[in-house]
Design a protein around this motif. Structure first.
Motif, PDB file in Angstrom:
ATOM      1  N   PRO A  53     -21.595  -7.401  76.000  1.00 50.14           N
ATOM      2  CA  PRO A  53     -20.152  -7.553  75.793  1.00 50.14           C
ATOM      3  C   PRO A  53     -19.726  -7.308  74.354  1.00 50.14           C
ATOM      4  O   PRO A  53     -20.516  -7.419  73.420  1.00 50.14           O
ATOM      5  N   THR A  54     -18.459  -6.965  74.210  1.00 51.73           N
ATOM      6  CA  THR A  54     -17.837  -6.789  72.898  1.00 51.73           C
ATOM      7  C   THR A  54     -16.781  -7.870  72.711  1.00 51.73           C
ATOM      8  O   THR A  54     -15.990  -8.127  73.611  1.00 51.73           O
ATOM      9  N   GLN A  95     -22.626  -6.359  71.922  1.00 53.53           N
ATOM     10  CA  GLN A  95     -22.488  -4.946  71.545  1.00 53.53           C
ATOM     11  C   GLN A  95     -21.897  -4.877  70.129  1.00 53.53           C
ATOM     12  O   GLN A  95     -22.273  -4.033  69.337  1.00 53.53           O
ATOM     13  N   ASN A 123     -14.592  -8.670  76.144  1.00 60.61           N
ATOM     14  CA  ASN A 123     -14.289  -7.604  77.099  1.00 60.61           C
ATOM     15  C   ASN A 123     -12.871  -7.746  77.658  1.00 60.61           C
ATOM     16  O   ASN A 123     -12.657  -7.717  78.864  1.00 60.61           O
ATOM     17  N   GLU A 124     -11.916  -7.948  76.788  1.00 60.53           N
ATOM     18  CA  GLU A 124     -10.485  -8.024  77.120  1.00 60.53           C
ATOM     19  C   GLU A 124     -10.052  -9.320  77.806  1.00 60.53           C
ATOM     20  O   GLU A 124      -8.881  -9.495  78.100  1.00 60.53           O
TER      21      GLU A 124
END
Length: 93
Positions: free
Chosen positions: A3-4, A35, A53-54
């Motif tokens: 994930p970011t 990530q 992730n938003e």
């Protein structure tokens, strides 16, 4: 895929340094689990949100405060690596 995390901050409020500090803490703690961490200047005044992730994990306006680093690490851990030991960040006061 890892994930970011995105930290969206208000540049007019001068919250870049706070966002960068939190990004550093998260990257240090979760270096093998993420990530990356993106810092995004907001066009909306007073905004300070942290999302994975938003999906919003923390919203300063909704909570009425900034997150504590310990609290943020616990929230991120619960999403990206639930079994991870956070050492002193898991200890209660």
């Amino acid at each position: 895929m890892k994930p970011t995390i995105t930290i969206e901050y208000c540049p007019k409020c001068r919250w870049l340094l706070r966002a960068a500090y939190m990004a550093q803490e998260l990257l240090t703690t979760f270096e093998d689990d993420l990530q990356g961490v993106t810092l995004r200047p907001s066009e909306i005044s007073g905004r300070y949100t942290i999302s994975i992730n938003e999906e919003i994990l923390f919203d300063r306006k909704r909570e009425g405060r900034f997150p504590e680093v310990k609290e943020l690490k616990q929230k991120v851990r619960d999403v990206v690596h639930p079994g991870k030991d956070l050492g002193h960040s898991d200890k209660s006061a």
